[in-house]
Scaffold this active site. Structure first.
Site, PDB file in Angstrom:
ATOM      1  N   THR A  24      -1.693 -52.405  17.571  1.00 39.39           N
ATOM      2  CA  THR A  24      -1.877 -53.371  18.669  1.00 39.39           C
ATOM      3  C   THR A  24      -3.336 -53.709  19.000  1.00 39.39           C
ATOM      4  O   THR A  24      -3.629 -54.204  20.081  1.00 39.39           O
ATOM      5  CB  THR A  24      -1.209 -52.840  19.961  1.00 39.39           C
ATOM      6  OG1 THR A  24      -1.883 -51.630  20.343  1.00 39.39           O
ATOM      7  CG2 THR A  24       0.269 -52.585  19.785  1.00 39.39           C
ATOM      8  N   GLY A  27      -8.809 -56.746  18.610  1.00 39.79           N
ATOM      9  CA  GLY A  27     -10.178 -56.911  18.126  1.00 39.79           C
ATOM     10  C   GLY A  27     -11.123 -57.573  19.117  1.00 39.79           C
ATOM     11  O   GLY A  27     -10.756 -57.942  20.237  1.00 39.79           O
ATOM     12  N   ASP A  58       1.592 -48.165  18.140  1.00 36.14           N
ATOM     13  CA  ASP A  58       0.274 -47.536  18.288  1.00 36.14           C
ATOM     14  C   ASP A  58      -0.606 -48.390  19.194  1.00 36.14           C
ATOM     15  O   ASP A  58      -0.864 -49.553  18.910  1.00 36.14           O
ATOM     16  CB  ASP A  58      -0.412 -47.417  16.924  1.00 36.14           C
ATOM     17  CG  ASP A  58      -1.771 -46.759  17.060  1.00 36.14           C
ATOM     18  OD1 ASP A  58      -1.810 -45.512  17.089  1.00 36.14           O
ATOM     19  OD2 ASP A  58      -2.793 -47.479  17.177  1.00 36.14           O
ATOM     20  N   TYR A  63      -7.861 -50.764  23.882  1.00 36.73           N
ATOM     21  CA  TYR A  63      -7.367 -52.075  23.456  1.00 36.73           C
ATOM     22  C   TYR A  63      -7.036 -53.012  24.632  1.00 36.73           C
ATOM     23  O   TYR A  63      -6.844 -54.194  24.447  1.00 36.73           O
ATOM     24  CB  TYR A  63      -6.124 -51.941  22.557  1.00 36.73           C
ATOM     25  CG  TYR A  63      -6.289 -51.059  21.341  1.00 36.73           C
ATOM     26  CD1 TYR A  63      -7.541 -50.613  20.923  1.00 36.73           C
ATOM     27  CD2 TYR A  63      -5.194 -50.654  20.591  1.00 36.73           C
ATOM     28  CE1 TYR A  63      -7.687 -49.783  19.812  1.00 36.73           C
ATOM     29  CE2 TYR A  63      -5.332 -49.832  19.477  1.00 36.73           C
ATOM     30  CZ  TYR A  63      -6.586 -49.398  19.102  1.00 36.73           C
ATOM     31  OH  TYR A  63      -6.714 -48.579  18.008  1.00 36.73           O
ATOM     32  N   LYS A  92      -4.389 -43.578  23.155  1.00 40.63           N
ATOM     33  CA  LYS A  92      -5.605 -42.800  22.857  1.00 40.63           C
ATOM     34  C   LYS A  92      -6.512 -42.710  24.080  1.00 40.63           C
ATOM     35  O   LYS A  92      -6.524 -43.618  24.918  1.00 40.63           O
ATOM     36  CB  LYS A  92      -6.371 -43.467  21.695  1.00 40.63           C
ATOM     37  CG  LYS A  92      -5.467 -43.818  20.520  1.00 40.63           C
ATOM     38  CD  LYS A  92      -6.193 -44.361  19.320  1.00 40.63           C
ATOM     39  CE  LYS A  92      -5.195 -44.909  18.307  1.00 40.63           C
ATOM     40  NZ  LYS A  92      -4.871 -46.321  18.471  1.00 40.63           N
ATOM     41  N   HIS A 125      -9.634 -40.537  20.693  1.00 41.91           N
ATOM     42  CA  HIS A 125      -9.890 -41.720  19.870  1.00 41.91           C
ATOM     43  C   HIS A 125     -11.025 -41.489  18.860  1.00 41.91           C
ATOM     44  O   HIS A 125     -10.962 -41.914  17.718  1.00 41.91           O
ATOM     45  CB  HIS A 125     -10.207 -42.903  20.798  1.00 41.91           C
ATOM     46  CG  HIS A 125      -9.884 -44.236  20.226  1.00 41.91           C
ATOM     47  ND1 HIS A 125      -9.397 -45.276  20.983  1.00 41.91           N
ATOM     48  CD2 HIS A 125      -9.983 -44.724  18.968  1.00 41.91           C
ATOM     49  CE1 HIS A 125      -9.206 -46.333  20.205  1.00 41.91           C
ATOM     50  NE2 HIS A 125      -9.560 -46.028  18.987  1.00 41.91           N
ATOM     51  N   ASN A 164     -10.279 -40.273  13.775  1.00 44.18           N
ATOM     52  CA  ASN A 164     -11.642 -40.383  13.262  1.00 44.18           C
ATOM     53  C   ASN A 164     -12.357 -39.034  13.170  1.00 44.18           C
ATOM     54  O   ASN A 164     -13.577 -38.964  13.310  1.00 44.18           O
ATOM     55  CB  ASN A 164     -12.460 -41.357  14.133  1.00 44.18           C
ATOM     56  CG  ASN A 164     -11.930 -42.771  14.040  1.00 44.18           C
ATOM     57  OD1 ASN A 164     -11.875 -43.355  12.966  1.00 44.18           O
ATOM     58  ND2 ASN A 164     -11.496 -43.327  15.168  1.00 44.18           N
ATOM     59  N   LYS A 265      -1.219 -53.997  11.769  1.00 39.05           N
ATOM     60  CA  LYS A 265      -1.160 -54.898  12.931  1.00 39.05           C
ATOM     61  C   LYS A 265      -0.873 -56.317  12.449  1.00 39.05           C
ATOM     62  O   LYS A 265      -1.508 -56.811  11.509  1.00 39.05           O
ATOM     63  CB  LYS A 265      -2.489 -54.852  13.683  1.00 39.05           C
ATOM     64  CG  LYS A 265      -2.670 -55.932  14.747  1.00 39.05           C
ATOM     65  CD  LYS A 265      -3.413 -57.146  14.222  1.00 39.05           C
ATOM     66  CE  LYS A 265      -3.458 -58.302  15.182  1.00 39.05           C
ATOM     67  NZ  LYS A 265      -4.060 -59.510  14.572  1.00 39.05           N
ATOM     68  N   ARG A 271       5.508 -61.370   8.970  1.00 39.53           N
ATOM     69  CA  ARG A 271       4.758 -60.217   8.454  1.00 39.53           C
ATOM     70  C   ARG A 271       5.256 -58.910   9.067  1.00 39.53           C
ATOM     71  O   ARG A 271       5.160 -57.854   8.442  1.00 39.53           O
ATOM     72  CB  ARG A 271       3.270 -60.393   8.726  1.00 39.53           C
ATOM     73  CG  ARG A 271       2.664 -61.516   7.916  1.00 39.53           C
ATOM     74  CD  ARG A 271       1.248 -61.790   8.333  1.00 39.53           C
ATOM     75  NE  ARG A 271       0.623 -62.778   7.496  1.00 39.53           N
ATOM     76  CZ  ARG A 271      -0.546 -63.330   7.754  1.00 39.53           C
ATOM     77  NH1 ARG A 271      -1.231 -62.986   8.837  1.00 39.53           N
ATOM     78  NH2 ARG A 271      -1.052 -64.234   6.937  1.00 39.53           N
TER      79      ARG A 271
HETATM   80  P1  NDP Z   1      -4.787 -54.072   9.484  1.00 37.70           P
HETATM   81  O1  NDP Z   1      -5.120 -53.463   8.173  1.00 37.70           O
HETATM   82  O2  NDP Z   1      -3.470 -53.747  10.100  1.00 37.70           O
HETATM   83  O3  NDP Z   1      -4.978 -55.631   9.322  1.00 37.70           O
HETATM   84  C1  NDP Z   1      -4.649 -56.555  10.322  1.00 37.70           C
HETATM   85  C2  NDP Z   1      -4.821 -57.953   9.746  1.00 37.70           C
HETATM   86  O4  NDP Z   1      -3.933 -58.114   8.639  1.00 37.70           O
HETATM   87  C3  NDP Z   1      -4.487 -59.054  10.721  1.00 37.70           C
HETATM   88  O5  NDP Z   1      -5.440 -60.074  10.515  1.00 37.70           O
HETATM   89  C4  NDP Z   1      -3.106 -59.524  10.303  1.00 37.70           C
HETATM   90  O6  NDP Z   1      -2.938 -60.905  10.560  1.00 37.70           O
HETATM   91  C5  NDP Z   1      -3.156 -59.277   8.805  1.00 37.70           C
HETATM   92  N1  NDP Z   1      -1.847 -58.985   8.221  1.00 37.70           N
HETATM   93  C6  NDP Z   1      -0.929 -58.084   8.690  1.00 37.70           C
HETATM   94  N2  NDP Z   1       0.142 -58.041   7.884  1.00 37.70           N
HETATM   95  C7  NDP Z   1      -0.073 -58.933   6.889  1.00 37.70           C
HETATM   96  C8  NDP Z   1       0.676 -59.359   5.775  1.00 37.70           C
HETATM   97  N3  NDP Z   1       1.879 -58.819   5.511  1.00 37.70           N
HETATM   98  N4  NDP Z   1       0.146 -60.303   4.961  1.00 37.70           N
HETATM   99  C9  NDP Z   1      -1.075 -60.828   5.209  1.00 37.70           C
HETATM  100  N5  NDP Z   1      -1.842 -60.473   6.250  1.00 37.70           N
HETATM  101  C10 NDP Z   1      -1.341 -59.543   7.097  1.00 37.70           C
HETATM  102  O7  NDP Z   1      -5.988 -53.684  10.465  1.00 37.70           O
HETATM  103  P2  NDP Z   1      -6.212 -53.071  11.915  1.00 37.70           P
HETATM  104  O8  NDP Z   1      -7.658 -52.795  11.971  1.00 37.70           O
HETATM  105  O9  NDP Z   1      -5.629 -53.906  12.973  1.00 37.70           O
HETATM  106  O10 NDP Z   1      -5.453 -51.671  11.892  1.00 37.70           O
HETATM  107  C11 NDP Z   1      -4.111 -51.512  12.255  1.00 37.70           C
HETATM  108  C12 NDP Z   1      -3.960 -50.748  13.575  1.00 37.70           C
HETATM  109  O11 NDP Z   1      -4.597 -49.484  13.483  1.00 37.70           O
HETATM  110  C13 NDP Z   1      -4.656 -51.392  14.791  1.00 37.70           C
HETATM  111  O12 NDP Z   1      -3.959 -52.499  15.292  1.00 37.70           O
HETATM  112  C14 NDP Z   1      -4.726 -50.209  15.728  1.00 37.70           C
HETATM  113  O13 NDP Z   1      -3.475 -49.988  16.340  1.00 37.70           O
HETATM  114  C15 NDP Z   1      -5.087 -49.091  14.765  1.00 37.70           C
HETATM  115  N6  NDP Z   1      -6.558 -48.854  14.648  1.00 37.70           N
HETATM  116  C16 NDP Z   1      -7.047 -47.622  15.061  1.00 37.70           C
HETATM  117  C17 NDP Z   1      -8.382 -47.339  14.990  1.00 37.70           C
HETATM  118  C18 NDP Z   1      -8.871 -46.006  15.468  1.00 37.70           C
HETATM  119  O14 NDP Z   1     -10.092 -45.843  15.648  1.00 37.70           O
HETATM  120  N7  NDP Z   1      -8.009 -45.046  15.679  1.00 37.70           N
HETATM  121  C19 NDP Z   1      -9.363 -48.304  14.451  1.00 37.70           C
HETATM  122  C20 NDP Z   1      -8.755 -49.536  13.967  1.00 37.70           C
HETATM  123  C21 NDP Z   1      -7.402 -49.768  14.083  1.00 37.70           C
HETATM  124  P3  NDP Z   1      -2.018 -61.508  11.764  1.00 37.70           P
HETATM  125  O15 NDP Z   1      -2.058 -60.554  12.912  1.00 37.70           O
HETATM  126  O16 NDP Z   1      -2.693 -62.817  12.048  1.00 37.70           O
HETATM  127  O17 NDP Z   1      -0.657 -61.692  11.173  1.00 37.70           O
END
Ligand code: NDP
Length: 339
Positions: A24, A27, A58, A63, A92, A125, A164, A265, A271
């Site tokens: 969720t 960004g 998650d 966020y 978190k 976190h 992390n 996400k 998707r």
């Molecule tokens: P992701 O690897 O999940 O990528 C997200 C991007 O991929 C979005 O732009 C989405 O587009 C696109 N996407 C998703 N599914 C598809 C698909 N099937 N085909 C093509 N494009 C796709 O990155 P995140 O960085 O968001 O990581 C996922 C989650 O992990 C976060 O949302 C969060 O909950 C968690 N997180 C935790 C962190 C931490 O420090 N603990 C740090 C970063 C993330 P669209 O939404 O436009 O469809």
């Protein structure tokens, strides 16, 4: 409507965590401010995700979407789509709640914002502790962890974990605390396999959850000169074709076969379905070996602006960066009224 049956794996507290969850994090925008433009889309996509069988969600205090996430969850419970005990909700604790007693303050505030009675998993976190004004508070994560053990004991959460953390930090945590973290949530994707960290966690009964599972493969995360694979990578396209699957599905399946939970996400309904439709095929050994070759240690999430803070977990880079205002000053960007 499609109905998914997402397999689970066991946490060290005996409870099950679904192997694909809904991420969720919306960004920051180009001005480094919390971007909530897509929040209505996320509410719709999360709603749909629960309708079709996602059970793992998650989120994080950071966020600023806990109220909306909680609303969707409670709506789906009210509609009878799902029972609370069938869901697995993670949140978190952010950097400025690292004093032992503050962990409970943070967890209670998350529960209130989400209107829930308990959380299934709460994570530290990051291992650093930083004040709301961006000052290094140098609080030992062992102290913070005692706060986590306390919210577990009080029943506010069913499991506690970290995010992390590197191997060294995990070793120190395990050697100096009562409760072994149920999970370590870290970046893992085809470029960043994190073999040593995954091996350590799996040997110690710590479930690995992969964030940013697509790395820079997807256009929104692509960076100048970031390595292959991208969505049109011929090798992955060919592997996908063999099984009738997309490159993103091949990616998530690969992580699943490594025993790793993913939390992709997306705010796009198609998707949502695509990302969890990975349990009706298996990559053969040769494909697994081919995909493993993309691992080159490249990180997508590099918060180098925190690298001089105590307990920063990643390798340092020869740069000097300012912390983006939205990450430094709490009352900034979206949801200004959030506590
Ligand atoms: P992701 O690897 O999940 O990528 C997200 C991007 O991929 C979005 O732009 C989405 O587009 C696109 N996407 C998703 N599914 C598809 C698909 N099937 N085909 C093509 N494009 C796709 O990155 P995140 O960085 O968001 O990581 C996922 C989650 O992990 C976060 O949302 C969060 O909950 C968690 N997180 C935790 C962190 C931490 O420090 N603990 C740090 C970063 C993330 P669209 O939404 O436009 O469809």
């Amino acid at each position: 409507m499609a109905q998914l049956n997402i397999p689970t794996i066991k946490l060290n507290n005996g409870r099950d965590i679904p192997t694909v969850g809904y991420g969720t994090w919306l960004g920051l925008n180009e001005k480094s401010v919390f971007d909530t433009t897509d929040l209505p889309k996320m509410v719709d996509a999360l709603s749909y995700a629960i309708d079709i069988g996602y059970r793992h969600i998650d989120t994080a205090h950071l966020y600023r979407v806990e109220p909306e996430v909680g609303e969707v969850i409670n709506k789906k419970i009210k509609e009878g789509v799902v029972k609370r005990e069938e869901l697995f909700v993670t949140t978190k604790v952010w950097h400025h709640y690292h004093r032992e007693a503050d962990v409970e303050v943070s967890v209670r505030a998350s529960l209130r914002r989400m209107n829930l009675e308990y959380l299934d998993l709460v994570l530290m976190h990051w291992p650093m502790s930083i004040s709301q004004d961006g000052v290094d508070e140098k609080i030992d994560y062992l102290e913070t962890w005692r706060g986590f053990e306390s919210v577990l004991q009080k029943g506010l959460v069913k499991a506690i974990g970290v995010s992390n953390f590197n191997v060294e930090q995990l070793k120190r945590l395990l050697a100096n605390s009562k409760v072994v973290p149920a999970s370590n949530q870290v970046e893992i994707n085809l470029n960043l396999g994190q073999k040593e960290l995954v091996d350590y966690c799996q040997a110690n009964n710590i479930v690995v959850v992969a964030y940013s599972p697509f790395g820079t493969m997807v256009p929104s995360r692509a960076q100048p000169n970031s390595p292959e694979p991208k969505l049109n990578n011929p090798t992955l396209v060919a592997i996908g074709k063999k099984y009738g699957k997309t490159v993103t599905q091949v990616t998530l399946r690969y992580l699943y076969q490594r025993g790793i939970v993913s939390i992709p996400k997306t705010v796009t309904r198609t998707r949502v379905l695509e990302n969890a439709s990975i349990f009706d095929f298996a990559l053969d050994n040769e494909d697994v070996r081919t995909i493993a070759q993309f691992d080159n240690g490249y990180r997508t999430v590099v918060p180098a602006f925190w690298q001089d803070f105590t307990n920063y977990p990643f390798e340092k880079r020869p740069v000097k960066l300012e912390i983006p205002l939205a990450l430094k000053s709490w009352k900034n960007g979206a949801n200004l009224d959030i506590d």
